[in-house]
Scaffold this motif. Structure first.
Motif, PDB file in Angstrom:
ATOM      1  N   ASN A  62       8.020   8.269   4.284  1.00  0.00           N
ATOM      2  CA  ASN A  62       7.716   9.693   4.223  1.00  0.00           C
ATOM      3  C   ASN A  62       8.048  10.329   5.564  1.00  0.00           C
ATOM      4  O   ASN A  62       7.904   9.699   6.609  1.00  0.00           O
ATOM      5  N   GLU A  90       7.128   7.595   8.383  1.00  0.00           N
ATOM      6  CA  GLU A  90       6.180   6.487   8.272  1.00  0.00           C
ATOM      7  C   GLU A  90       6.237   5.896   6.877  1.00  0.00           C
ATOM      8  O   GLU A  90       6.413   6.600   5.884  1.00  0.00           O
ATOM      9  N   CYS A  91       6.086   4.543   6.850  1.00  0.00           N
ATOM     10  CA  CYS A  91       6.243   3.820   5.586  1.00  0.00           C
ATOM     11  C   CYS A  91       4.881   3.630   4.928  1.00  0.00           C
ATOM     12  O   CYS A  91       3.939   3.172   5.573  1.00  0.00           O
ATOM     13  N   PRO A  92       4.757   3.969   3.647  1.00  0.00           N
ATOM     14  CA  PRO A  92       3.460   3.847   2.982  1.00  0.00           C
ATOM     15  C   PRO A  92       3.073   2.407   2.661  1.00  0.00           C
ATOM     16  O   PRO A  92       1.904   2.135   2.411  1.00  0.00           O
ATOM     17  N   CYS A  93       4.048   1.495   2.640  1.00  0.00           N
ATOM     18  CA  CYS A  93       3.718   0.157   2.135  1.00  0.00           C
ATOM     19  C   CYS A  93       3.085  -0.733   3.189  1.00  0.00           C
ATOM     20  O   CYS A  93       2.067  -1.355   2.954  1.00  0.00           O
ATOM     21  N   GLY A 107       3.066   0.205   6.779  1.00  0.00           N
ATOM     22  CA  GLY A 107       2.712   0.895   8.009  1.00  0.00           C
ATOM     23  C   GLY A 107       3.755   0.911   9.119  1.00  0.00           C
ATOM     24  O   GLY A 107       3.407   1.138  10.271  1.00  0.00           O
ATOM     25  N   ILE A 109       9.436  -4.765  -3.244  1.00  0.00           N
ATOM     26  CA  ILE A 109       8.936  -5.518  -2.095  1.00  0.00           C
ATOM     27  C   ILE A 109       9.267  -7.001  -2.248  1.00  0.00           C
ATOM     28  O   ILE A 109       9.759  -7.643  -1.313  1.00  0.00           O
ATOM     29  N   GLU A 117       4.247   4.039  -4.562  1.00  0.00           N
ATOM     30  CA  GLU A 117       2.791   4.103  -4.580  1.00  0.00           C
ATOM     31  C   GLU A 117       2.304   4.077  -3.137  1.00  0.00           C
ATOM     32  O   GLU A 117       2.893   3.418  -2.288  1.00  0.00           O
ATOM     33  N   ASN A 118       1.222   4.738  -2.856  1.00  0.00           N
ATOM     34  CA  ASN A 118       0.669   4.675  -1.507  1.00  0.00           C
ATOM     35  C   ASN A 118      -0.841   4.461  -1.589  1.00  0.00           C
ATOM     36  O   ASN A 118      -1.553   5.385  -1.958  1.00  0.00           O
ATOM     37  N   ALA A 172       1.065   0.716  -1.940  1.00  0.00           N
ATOM     38  CA  ALA A 172       1.667  -0.067  -3.018  1.00  0.00           C
ATOM     39  C   ALA A 172       1.104  -1.468  -2.937  1.00  0.00           C
ATOM     40  O   ALA A 172       1.414  -2.209  -2.013  1.00  0.00           O
ATOM     41  N   PRO A 207      -3.817   3.929   2.362  1.00  0.00           N
ATOM     42  CA  PRO A 207      -2.494   4.517   2.515  1.00  0.00           C
ATOM     43  C   PRO A 207      -1.849   4.078   3.835  1.00  0.00           C
ATOM     44  O   PRO A 207      -2.517   3.956   4.850  1.00  0.00           O
ATOM     45  N   ASN A 208      -0.536   3.845   3.800  1.00  0.00           N
ATOM     46  CA  ASN A 208       0.241   3.380   4.944  1.00  0.00           C
ATOM     47  C   ASN A 208      -0.272   2.049   5.474  1.00  0.00           C
ATOM     48  O   ASN A 208      -0.060   1.705   6.631  1.00  0.00           O
ATOM     49  N   TRP A 209      -0.990   1.297   4.617  1.00  0.00           N
ATOM     50  CA  TRP A 209      -1.517  -0.022   4.973  1.00  0.00           C
ATOM     51  C   TRP A 209      -2.415   0.056   6.208  1.00  0.00           C
ATOM     52  O   TRP A 209      -2.531  -0.855   7.008  1.00  0.00           O
TER      53      TRP A 209
END
Lengths: 157, 509
Positions: A101, A108-111, A113, B178, B343-344, B346, B495-497
């Protein structure tokens, strides 16, 4: 000859002379199967990849702010324009392929970080590579972006 | 009696005769017919004809192996039913899952059963492995069956993972993206070494998995093929060998003094009235301890009915658990897959969230390196621990239960400390942003934790002068690490791990 009495059917001679031909045919069969295996292994690797065209034409909006980014609908590319020209940064995270995003200071990556600065360089997180810059051709507001071709960071047209 | 009369009598007797010929040797009522009932049946003869009384105590196995086999059977039946309506093509797949959920009679229930039996399978397979480990049942002559069991664990996880893509919803799409990129992650190393142009195993793995460079129709049909054909075939083959080897390796492991501890029983009597001088002709070519020569199978009871009824009871219990879960909880289905918006957060299925926590440090070590080290370590256990003491005993071996308790404390503490330090203070890249990737790949919280566990285990070997002690420590620590990482990944990543104490703290969209 008492050597014949030493062996029984349960403990035969190690390699009787007459078995050479038999062994040879066994090896021939074995190598034939190995050869077949090459054919089997080759099939699943596609020669032509069934994926949609990576090149697309886009008309940039007139009101694109100097530092803002434009994401064409349905494409994972961020296009920016400044005084030096236009450039496109891929939004596919180099870590595990999520779509990053745009944030106030970069991406920044949502999966997992990962964070990237405005130029795509990694600032934190697990991403092993910076976000690649994509090849842009054309001029003015009409540009063509090729998601399949990368250019060195800093290339603007 | 005329021919017509005889014909009528034969017709009348036909059903009984069909049953007789099917069973080959009549109803299992005597010791002899109970034996032929087992070895005359292609499916049942994977079992021994007689079972030692120790194997039938419920604390010996807790029924975990049979429970995982039963869950497999339930998953196969429900899965085949789902194949009546499922269409492996993007969008059509999603619509067909919706049809199964909302339109197909009992479809929603069957899909829930399929999902829950898969979950039960993962849990029981891991628990069964822990049981086999903690009772030291991997020891000679059962080493190879431990390896087969590990193959079954990997196949089970592979089946879960491939099944995850099939609904083609958001959860599925991003989990597979992933996963496919984890397959590609050896590039992390080849890129750092500058060798990717000549040697690219990562890229090849991803290409073979997806059949394309993106997750699309090719990937879906491949995952479908793996899920319904290739992996089930592997599973069936490995399961057959696994069961067969239990019999060939002399039944379940038991302590050397099992007979004394069990005491006398009215069910047990000498099988041979005279000690046979010669049991089987086969003894001439079968080496080792089966078949027993010179003594009868003492302290055993016929497998039919003792063992089979116990197995049936465990199967019924497993079925009950799967059905209860399927009634109580629906299998999830998110929105249709959208390749532009992940997904956030995911999240993978829960049993992969420990791995996801590891790949959040580095894709290659977390997704491939550390799992490979763990699998190799587990596979070597029976070949490194050649001791005899404590076989067939829960927590048998030097130190026993106190050692396991201490390892639990150390395993939990070190995983929690490493994780909380990383969550609080970050890791190398946050302190020195220009650190080369190879350093981040090799030195990260996951590898650190692995090294701590390995060092602790080696210290145990030295301290107790026993490789079993080292194995007990290592296995316990890895279980702890798995649990800690899985719990953090499941409940504390948002969100964003980013770490959150509770989902209610997540930022609003």
């Amino acid at each position: 000859m008492n050597s014949e009495t030493k062996h029984s059917r349960l403990e035969p001679e190690l390699m009787p002379r007459r078995d050479v031909l038999g062994m040879a045919s066994l090896w021939a069969a074995g190598s034939a199967f190995m050869f077949a295996l090459f054919g089997i292994a080759r099939l699943p690797k596609a020669a032509v990849l069934a994926s949609p065209s990576k090149k697309f034409r886009v008309t940039l909006p007139e009101t694109l702010p100097a530092s803002g980014a434009f994401v064409p609908p349905g494409r994972n590319v961020s296009i920016s324009r400044d005084s030096e020209g236009v450039h496109a940064v891929s939004l596919v995270c180099t870590h595990l392929g999520c779509i990053v995003n745009t944030s106030s200071d970069g991406f920044e990556c949502p999966c997992h970080g990962s964070r990237f600065d405005r130029n795509g360089a990694v600032t934190r997180g697990p991403a092993p590579q910076p976000l690649p810059w994509l090849k842009v051709t054309g001029s003015g507001n009409e540009v063509v972006v090729d998601e399949g071709a990368t250019v060195p960071s800093g290339t603007k047209v | 009696m005329n021919a017509l009369q005889e014909f009528c009598e034969n017709l009348w007797a036909a059903p009984r005769r069909i049953l007789d010929t099917a069973l080959r040797s009549g109803a299992p009522k005597t010791d002899r017919t109970r034996s032929t009932f087992v070895f005359g049946n292609v499916f049942l003869h994977l079992h021994a004809v007689r079972t030692h009384r120790w194997s039938l105590r419920w604390t010996t196995t807790l029924g975990l192996g049979i429970a995982s086999a039963a869950a497999t059977l339930i998953a196969v039946v429900s899965g085949v039913l789902l194949m009546f309506y499922y269409k492996p093509y993007p969008e059509a797949a999603y619509q067909s899952i919706k049809d199964i959920h909302f339109v197909v009679p009992t479809g929603r229930f069957i899909r829930n059963i399929h999902r829950w039996s898969a979950n039960v399978m993962v849990v029981t397979v891991i628990a069964h492995m822990a049981r086999a480990f903690y009772t030291a049942s991997y020891r000679k002559p059962r080493e190879f069956n431990w390896l087969i069991g590990m193959g079954l664990l990997v196949t089970t996880l592979g089946l879960s993972f491939t099944g995850y893509l099939l609904p083609w919803d958001q959860l599925a799409y991003w989990a597979i993206t992933i996963g496919a990129n984890i397959a590609q992650s050896p590039r992390e190393v080849t890129d750092a070494l500058g060798a990717t142009d000549y040697f690219d195993p990562g890229g090849l793995q991803k290409l073979l998995l997806l059949g394309s460079d993106t997750v699309g129709a090719e990937a879906l049909i491949r995952f479908y093929l793996f899920h319904v054909m290739l992996l089930p075939m592997v599973l069936a083959a490995l399961m057959s060998v696994h069961f067969w080897r239990i019999r060939k390796d002399g039944g379940l492991s038991r302590p050397a003094d099992a007979d004394e501890r069990l005491g006398p029983s009215k069910d047990v009597y000498p099988v041979f009235t005279d000690t046979p001088a010669k049991t089987y002709q086969l003894a001439a070519i079968v080496r080792g301890r089966t078949p027993a020569v010179g003594k009868g199978p003492e302290n055993t009871v016929p497998s039919m009915p003792h063992l089979f009824y116990a197995e049936l009871a465990v199967t019924m219990l497993t079925l009950f658990v799967c059905l209860a879960l399927a009634i109580a909880f629906d299998a999830p289905l998110k929105e249709l897959a959208n390749p532009n918006i992940p997904e956030n957060p995911a999240k993978a299925p829960w049993y992969f969230l420990g791995l996801q926590e590891l790949v959040a440090f580095t894709a290659f070590m977390g997704g491939i390196g550390i799992p490979a080290i763990v699998l190799i370590g587990l596979g070597l256990i029976p070949y490194l621990d050649r001791e005899k003491a404590g076989s067939g005993e829960w927590f048998g071996g030097p130190g026993g239960w106190p050692l396991v308790q201490r390892s639990l404390a150390i395993g939990l503490a070190s995983a929690l400390i490493v994780e909380s330090l990383v969550i609080r203070y970050g890791w190398i890249r946050e302190w020195f942003p220009s650190t080369p990737q190879l350093v981040v790949t090799l030195i990260n919280p996951g590898t650190l934790l692995t090294a701590i566990y390995a060092a602790y285990s080696l210290w145990l070997v030295q301290r107790y002068q026993s490789s079993r002690a080292g194995a007990l420590g290592l296995f316990t620590c890895f279980l702890c690490g798995f649990v800690v990482l899985t719990v953090i990944g499941t409940y504390f990543r948002g969100p964003n791990w980013v770490f959150y104490w509770s989902p209610s703290d997540w930022p609003k969209h």
